[in-house]
Design a protein around this motif. Structure first.
Motif: not given
Length: 427
Positions: A183-186, A294-297, A300-302
Motif C-alpha cells: 500500500w505504501a509503495f502504491m 488520491i485520498i479516496t484511492s 480504497k486500496n488499503i
C-alpha cells in the motif's frame, strides 16, 4: 474451472449480472435517445439543426454497436481462457524455464498484457480507422497508430517489471503483513507519477509547446494570477495529429505542474470561452478534487489489499481456476492470486461505478460554479460547453439511469441549467 468452487461461483454470478446490466442500460439509453430524436432543446435553438441531430444519433448508434460487440467478444475470450485453463498452462511452461518467483511474476503479467494488446488490435483499428475516420475525427496515420501501440506496450512492460518486482519482494519479506508495504509503495508511486507523467511519459507521444504570446495567453495569465497560480506552465499539445476531439487539463504537481490546451480546442473556442473552460480546470485544483481523489484511492486500496491478504492465503482461490498450489509455499504464487482476484473483483466493482460517477459529477458542477465566479463569465462557459459537445457529437439525451450509472460528467443540458441558475443568482 471448478463451477462448485465458491470463488468461481462468485465470479460467474457477478460476471452474468454485470453483463445483463450493461446490455440493459445500453438498450435503455438507446431507447431514450430515440424517443427524443429530432427534438431541438430550447437551449440550443439556432445552434443545432435536424441534420446535426441525425449525425449525433448515427455516431451514438455505431459506437453503441461497437461497444456491445467488443464487450461480448472480450467476455467470451475471458471465459474461454478460464474454462480451458490457459493461465495454468502458461504458468506450467514458465515453471519449466525458471523457478525464480520474480521472473515468473514478470513473465506472467507481461504475457497477459501482450495477449490483451494483440486481442485489442482489430477493435482498435476499426474504431480509429473505421468509426472515427467516418465521422471526421481520426487524423492518425497507421504508422503513428503502430508507434503508439509499441510505446504503450513498452511502458506497460516497464511499469509491470517495477510494480511486480516490488510486490514479490514484499510477499517474500513481510509475510502476512505484505499488504502494508505494498500500500505504501502504491501511494508513493501514485505521487511519483504526478511528476513522471507530464515530464517524461506524455512527451513520448506528443509535442508540448509554450502557449504563444497574444490575447489568449494574456487572458489565461491574468486568470491564473487571480486564482493564485504562477502563470509559467501554459502549454499547447499537438493533439490534432491524432484526432479533432478537443480537451484541456491540469496535470502534475510542484514544478511539474502544467496546464495543457489541445490545439484543436484553441481552434474551436474563442479566448473568452477558453478562459472560462480553463477556469473550470483550475476549479478542480482549487477545490481539492485531485487530492480528494488520491485520498479516496488510498483508502480504497488499503481496504482492498487487506481483504486480498486474507483471500490470497486460501488454496481454494487457486484450485477453483485450475492452479495446483502447495499450501506450504502459497506465498510464492501470490502473484497468481492477485491476477485471479482482479478477474473476480472486476465484475463486482462494476456495480460500484454509480458511486464514482456521482462523485465525479458533483466535482464537475463544483468546478463549473468556480469558473463562473472566478471569470464572471458563465455565459462564455455555456458557449464553450455547447461547442465542445456539438463538435464531439456527444449524445444530448442520455437516459437518466444511464447517467447515474456511468456518467462522470453531467449531461450538457443539466450543466447549462446549473450555470444559468448561477447567472440568475447574481442578478
Amino acid at each position: 474451472m471448478d463451477i462448485k468452487n465458491p470463488f468461481v461461483i462468485i465470479f460467474i454470478t457477478f460476471f452474468i449480472a454485470s453483463t445483463i446490466t450493461k446490455l440493459s442500460l445500453a438498450f435503455i439509453n438507446y431507447s431514450y435517445r430515440k424517443k427524443h430524436l429530432g427534438i431541438i432543446p430550447k437551449e440550443l435553438e439556432g445552434r443545432l439543426d435536424k441534420e446535426k441531430i441525425k449525425k449525433i444519433d448515427e455516431y451514438s448508434n455505431i459506437k453503441l454497436v461497437y461497444s456491445i460487440c467488443s464487450m461480448i467478444i472480450n467476455k467470451t475470450i475471458i471465459l474461454l481462457l478460464l474454462c480451458f485453463c490457459f493461465y495454468p498452462w502458461i504458468v506450467s511452461i514458465f515453471n519449466s524455464w525458471t523457478q525464480n518467483v520474480y521472473f515468473l511474476a514478470i513473465l506472467f503479467f507481461c504475457t497477459d498484457t501482450l495477449l490483451d494488446t494483440i486481442l485489442s488490435i482489430p477493435g482498435s483499428l476499426y474504431f480509429h480507422f473505421g468509426i472515427e475516420k467516418k465521422f471526421g475525427f481520426n487524423k492518425m496515420t497507421v504508422g503513428l497508430w503502430v508507434a503508439d501501440l509499441i510505446k504503450n506496450l513498452f511502458l506497460s512492460f516497464v511499469m509491470q517489471i517495477v510494480i511486480f518486482s516490488a510486490f514479490v519482494f514484499t510477499f517474500q519479506t513481510f509475510g502476512d503483513m505484505w499488504w502494508l508495504p505494498v500500500w505504501a509503495f502504491m501511494a508513493l508511486l501514485s505521487f511519483a507519477m504526478q511528476i513522471i507523467y507530464p515530464r517524461f511519459i506524455a512527451p513520448l507521444f506528443n509535442t508540448f509547446s509554450p502557449l504563444p504570446e497574444g490575447e489568449l495567453r494574456d487572458k489565461l495569465t491574468n486568470l491564473l494570477i487571480k486564482s493564485g497560480y504562477k502563470p509559467d506552465g501554459l502549454f499547447v499539445v499537438d493533439s490534432s495529429k491524432r484526432s479533432t476531439h478537443s480537451n484541456a487539463y491540469f496535470t502534475g504537481i510542484g514544478k511539474s505542474k502544467r496546464i495543457v490546451l489541445y490545439d484543436t480546442l484553441i481552434e474551436q473556442l474563442t479566448p473568452d470561452e477558453l478562459t472560462a473552460v480553463m477556469g473550470h480546470e483550475i476549479g478542480h485544483r482549487k477545490k481539492g478534487h485531485l487530492i480528494k481523489n488520491i485520498i479516496t484511492s488510498l483508502v480504497k486500496n488499503i481496504v482492498m489489499l487487506f481483504i486480498a491478504s486474507k483471500l490470497l492465503a486460501m488454496p481454494q482461490l487457486y484450485t477453483g481456476f485450475g492452479f495446483a498450489v502447495n499450501a506450504e509455499h502459497i506465498n510464492e504464487v501470490y502473484y497468481i492470486g492477485l491476477f485471479l482476484l482482479f478477474i473476480i473483483f472486476s465484475p463486482i466493482s462494476y456495480f460500484l461505478q454509480p458511486i464514482e460517477a456521482w462523485r465525479s459529477r458533483c466535482c464537475e458542477y463544483e468546478a463549473d460554479r468556480y469558473s463562473a465566479q472566478l471569470t464572471n463569465m458563465p455565459d462564455a462557459l455555456i458557449e464553450g460547453l455547447i461547442k465542445l459537445n456539438l463538435n464531439n457529437l456527444s449524445n444530448l439525451y442520455p437516459a437518466p439511469s444511464y447517467v447515474k450509472f456511468y456518467a462522470s460528467h453531467p449531461p450538457l443540458l443539466q450543466r447549462i441549467a446549473a450555470l444559468k441558475k448561477i447567472t440568475e443568482e447574481k442578478k
